[in-house]
Design a protein around this motif. Structure first.
Motif, short mmCIF file in Angstrom:
data_model
loop_
_atom_site.label_atom_id
_atom_site.label_comp_id
_atom_site.label_asym_id
_atom_site.label_seq_id
_atom_site.Cartn_x
_atom_site.Cartn_y
_atom_site.Cartn_z
N ALA A 6 0.83 -1.21 0.00
CA ALA A 6 0.00 0.00 0.00
C ALA A 6 0.86 1.25 0.00
N ALA A 10 4.65 5.95 -3.58
CA ALA A 10 5.69 6.93 -3.31
C ALA A 10 6.62 7.07 -4.51
N ALA A 11 6.98 8.30 -4.81
CA ALA A 11 7.79 8.55 -6.00
C ALA A 11 9.19 8.00 -5.83
N GLU A 58 3.56 11.99 -13.04
CA GLU A 58 4.44 13.16 -12.92
C GLU A 58 5.57 12.84 -11.97
N GLU B 29 4.36 12.98 -1.03
CA GLU B 29 4.53 11.64 -1.60
C GLU B 29 5.98 11.22 -1.40
N TRP B 47 3.24 10.39 5.62
CA TRP B 47 1.96 9.67 5.39
C TRP B 47 2.14 8.17 5.55
N ASN B 86 3.71 16.70 -5.69
CA ASN B 86 2.88 15.93 -6.62
C ASN B 86 1.43 16.40 -6.61
N TRP B 89 -1.42 15.58 -3.82
CA TRP B 89 -2.11 14.30 -3.60
C TRP B 89 -2.15 13.94 -2.13
N TRP B 198 -8.34 12.51 -11.63
CA TRP B 198 -8.12 13.60 -10.68
C TRP B 198 -7.53 14.81 -11.39
N ARG B 234 -6.13 4.21 -6.54
CA ARG B 234 -5.33 3.01 -6.32
C ARG B 234 -5.10 2.77 -4.84
N ILE B 235 -4.66 3.81 -4.11
CA ILE B 235 -4.49 3.64 -2.65
C ILE B 235 -5.18 4.74 -1.86
N GLU B 237 -5.21 8.20 -2.25
CA GLU B 237 -4.69 9.56 -2.11
C GLU B 237 -5.18 10.45 -3.25
N ARG B 238 -5.15 9.93 -4.49
CA ARG B 238 -5.68 10.74 -5.59
C ARG B 238 -7.19 10.95 -5.42
#
Lengths: 106, 279
Positions: A6, A10-11, A58, B29, B47, B86, B89, B198, B234-235, B237-238
């Motif tokens: 989950a 993360a980027a 992005e 993120e 987070w 990002n 988000w 989003w 997906r998880i 956040e968006r």
């Protein structure tokens, strides 16, 4: 297959070298540099847009101006936004690793 | 809730950095972005390690949230001003999370870190030293959080909004394209879900579009205002970002965020899954 976590939104750090173990047979890796007058632009906001212009992902470019996306075969646009200006580049890819530089200007 | 209450500009934020009663909080993120420079006086919330339980797949519980905010030096009377990278988000996710535990005085900086950096506004590396507080949280407000059973029950009866990119919605991609395409779950979307990415709610610089543009965005896909709405991605956040648009900017009633989202739904046995554009 890596385990599903989950935390995986993360980027990842935008490294110059392709991370070891990257699968290049099933996916298309689109990577390159953001350049302003041939000088790398770090900290640029780099987007991958699909064939309809819709946002797909992005990242922020590394100090060397490097960005990298993991995607599917198809036609893509890479667009960069930075203090040095904005710009974009289009490319069509199959599976494998594809290089594209994105020039930015005011 | 309205735009004036929920959103502030980068300009407003810079002018109010030293205002007592305001606590600026960065939620990113990239959890290391804060170390490289943050808004003067801002504290960080991670987070991943601070908002999620270390063992179970769930949020920290109420005592855990109280302990976290107390340690961060945030009191019940403070207004929390959130921002992040990002396109906000995870800052939007934190906004929703603060509301979930009953903290009502919370705002989001329009455009977040991206707009702040593009503006060329100051970033510092000093970490503020805020005295510990004794924060009291409420029980989770489940009016804004959806769980899997109500999502399954919502198929064909409520508004389901899938805010992922079209290629994730169709099943072509399993994750956002800045991540390797590896995941154990099935690709596709929840049947009857509307795909409103989003990103359609935001401008290129990360700021939100105007209320008129946002209202048109959801009207155009047939969002039925007489029904309740559940957003997912997906998880989670968006979909917090889109929950923020629907609930906080447009003021729509009965909007929930399904934080389990596709990583949960796409791994469930026995539930219906649809692939393709859905159009």
């Amino acid at each position: 297959m890596a385990p599903l976590t989950a935390s995986s939104c993360a980027a990842p750090e935008q490294t110059v070298e392709l991370p070891e173990g990257t699968n290049t047979t099933d996916q298309a890796v689109v990577q390159g540099r953001v350049l302003a007058d041939a000088a790398p632009v770090g900290g640029a906001f780099v987007r991958l847009l699909d064939a309809t212009g819709e946002f797909t992902a992005e990242v922020v470019s590394s100090p060397e101006g490097v960005f990298r996306f993991y995607t599917a075969p198809g036609t893509w646009t890479v667009r960069a936004l930075s203090r040095a200006g904005s710009g974009q580049a289009d490319l069509a890819v199959t599976t494998g690793v594809f290089e594209v530089d994105v020039p930015v200007a005011r | 809730m309205s735009r004036e209450q929920a959103l502030v500009t980068t300009d407003w934020a810079e002018q109010h950095l030293d205002t007592p009663g305001l606590v600026f909080v960065e939620v990113d993120e990239d959890t290391t972005a804060y170390d490289g420079g943050h808004l003067p006086g801002a504290v960080r919330i991670n987070w991943k390690t601070e908002l999620q339980d270390a063992v179970r797949r769930d949020f920290v519980d109420r005592p855990g949230f109280e302990k976290l905010l107390s340690e961060k030096g945030i009191s019940n009377d403070d207004t929390v001003v959130l921002y992040g990278g990002n396109n906000n988000w995870f800052a939007a996710y934190a906004y929703w999370y603060f509301k979930l535990y009953g903290h009502q005085a919370v705002k989001l900086i329009d455009g977040g870190r991206k707009r702040w950096e593009l503006d060329g506004r100051p970033l510092v590396t000093e970490v503020p030293d805020r005295p510990e507080t004794s924060y009291t949280a409420q029980e989770q407000d489940l009016a804004i959080r959806a769980f899997r059973d109500e999502v399954v029950a919502a198929i064909g009866t409520q508004n389901l909004i899938d805010v992922r990119s079209p290629d994730e919605f169709s099943g072509k991609l399993l994750a956002p394209a800045h991540l390797p395409q590896e995941a154990a779950q099935r690709g596709g979307h929840i049947p009857t879900a509307l795909n409103v990415p989003w990103s359609k709610a935001a401008n290129e610089d990360g700021t939100f579009k105007s209320d008129a543009e946002l209202a048109e965005l959801y009207a155009a896909v047939g969002l039925d205002d007489s029904k309740d709405t559940i957003a997912y991605c997906r998880i989670g956040e968006r979909s917090s970002h889109s929950w923020f648009v629907l609930s906080e900017l447009l003021g729509k009633k009965n909007v929930k965020n399904y934080d389990g989202s596709w990583t949960e739904y796409g791994s469930l046995i026995g539930v219906p899954v649809e692939t393709g554009s859905g159009a």
